[in-house]
Design a protein around this motif. Structure first.
Motif, PDB file in Angstrom:
ATOM      1  N   ASN A 161       0.832  -1.175   0.099  1.00 42.48           N
ATOM      2  CA  ASN A 161      -0.137  -0.194  -0.036  1.00 42.48           C
ATOM      3  C   ASN A 161       0.771   1.036   0.000  1.00 42.48           C
ATOM      4  N   HIS A 162       0.281   2.575  -0.511  1.00 40.88           N
ATOM      5  CA  HIS A 162       0.850   3.510  -0.287  1.00 40.88           C
ATOM      6  C   HIS A 162      -0.115   4.556  -0.467  1.00 40.88           C
ATOM      7  N   LYS A 163       0.237   5.620  -0.313  1.00 39.25           N
ATOM      8  CA  LYS A 163      -0.674   6.961   0.065  1.00 39.25           C
ATOM      9  C   LYS A 163      -0.042   8.076  -0.660  1.00 39.25           C
ATOM     10  N   LEU A 164      -0.861   8.985  -1.160  1.00 39.13           N
ATOM     11  CA  LEU A 164      -0.150  10.419  -1.866  1.00 39.13           C
ATOM     12  C   LEU A 164      -1.221  11.293  -1.076  1.00 39.13           C
ATOM     13  N   ILE A 165      -0.715  12.321  -0.477  1.00 42.04           N
ATOM     14  CA  ILE A 165      -1.284  13.590   0.078  1.00 42.04           C
ATOM     15  C   ILE A 165      -0.983  14.744  -0.615  1.00 42.04           C
ATOM     16  N   CYS A 166      -1.766  15.473  -1.276  1.00 44.96           N
ATOM     17  CA  CYS A 166      -1.348  16.674  -2.190  1.00 44.96           C
ATOM     18  C   CYS A 166      -2.234  17.946  -1.281  1.00 44.96           C
ATOM     19  N   ASP A 167      -1.158  18.852  -0.782  1.00 46.60           N
ATOM     20  CA  ASP A 167      -1.699  19.983  -0.119  1.00 46.60           C
ATOM     21  C   ASP A 167      -1.789  21.163  -0.732  1.00 46.60           C
ATOM     22  N   ASN A 168      -2.720  21.727  -1.554  1.00 45.53           N
ATOM     23  CA  ASN A 168      -2.830  22.876  -2.515  1.00 45.53           C
ATOM     24  C   ASN A 168      -1.649  22.889  -3.498  1.00 45.53           C
ATOM     25  N   ARG A 169      -1.398  21.702  -3.917  1.00 42.71           N
ATOM     26  CA  ARG A 169      -0.564  21.668  -5.014  1.00 42.71           C
ATOM     27  C   ARG A 169       0.811  22.118  -4.877  1.00 42.71           C
ATOM     28  N   THR A 170       1.001  22.404  -3.482  1.00 46.92           N
ATOM     29  CA  THR A 170       2.485  22.850  -3.076  1.00 46.92           C
ATOM     30  C   THR A 170       3.278  21.923  -2.320  1.00 46.92           C
ATOM     31  N   LEU A 171       2.717  21.068  -1.685  1.00 47.65           N
ATOM     32  CA  LEU A 171       3.476  20.003  -0.744  1.00 47.65           C
ATOM     33  C   LEU A 171       2.843  18.654  -1.261  1.00 47.65           C
ATOM     34  N   LEU A 172       3.557  17.849  -1.365  1.00 54.76           N
ATOM     35  CA  LEU A 172       3.012  16.438  -1.491  1.00 54.76           C
ATOM     36  C   LEU A 172       3.829  15.358  -0.815  1.00 54.76           C
ATOM     37  N   GLU A 173       2.909  14.646   0.080  1.00 57.13           N
ATOM     38  CA  GLU A 173       3.576  13.661   1.080  1.00 57.13           C
ATOM     39  C   GLU A 173       3.304  12.366   0.445  1.00 57.13           C
ATOM     40  N   ILE A 174       4.249  11.356   0.363  1.00 53.55           N
ATOM     41  CA  ILE A 174       4.077  10.162  -0.390  1.00 53.55           C
ATOM     42  C   ILE A 174       4.538   9.092   0.534  1.00 53.55           C
ATOM     43  N   THR A 175       3.876   7.948   1.013  1.00 50.90           N
ATOM     44  CA  THR A 175       4.337   6.877   1.637  1.00 50.90           C
ATOM     45  C   THR A 175       4.463   5.440   0.784  1.00 50.90           C
ATOM     46  N   GLY A 176       5.175   4.699   1.207  1.00 50.26           N
ATOM     47  CA  GLY A 176       5.505   3.243   0.506  1.00 50.26           C
ATOM     48  C   GLY A 176       6.486   3.533  -0.661  1.00 50.26           C
ATOM     49  N   VAL A 177       7.243   4.580  -0.452  1.00 47.87           N
ATOM     50  CA  VAL A 177       8.341   4.806  -1.485  1.00 47.87           C
ATOM     51  C   VAL A 177       9.590   3.937  -1.325  1.00 47.87           C
TER      52      VAL A 177
END
Length: 84
Positions: A5-21
């Motif tokens: 599993n992985h997750k992408l969280i994009c905050d206002n197109r200025t910060l991207l957090e990705i898990t499972g990398v």
């Protein structure tokens, strides 16, 4: 091969957090290439930089202007394509 599993969280197109990398393949101010489940993920934008990289947990944070996120197909070797 079992997919993690992985997750992408994009905050206002200025910060991207990705898990499972699994790995950061390359990075420059216009793109970042990551490996997730042995497949490349291409992050495109402007003034991109890796803010946080935690190889133990597989969490990556990217700052800048995020324009796109593209999952690319797993590249198979020439022999794997011949001997399906």
């Amino acid at each position: 091969m079992e997919q993690k599993n992985h997750k992408l969280i994009c905050d206002n197109r200025t910060l991207l957090e990705i898990t499972g990398v699994e790995k950061v393949e390359s990075t420059n101010e216009n793109q970042v290439v990551l490996m997730i489940n042995s497949s490349p993920v291409l992050i495109t934008g402007k003034r991109l930089h890796v803010k946080k990289l935690d190889v133990q947990t597989g969490i990556v944070e990217i700052e800048g202007t995020i324009d796109g996120i593209k999952y690319q197909a797993e590249k198979k070797s020439f022999l794997k394509r011949i001997f399906k």
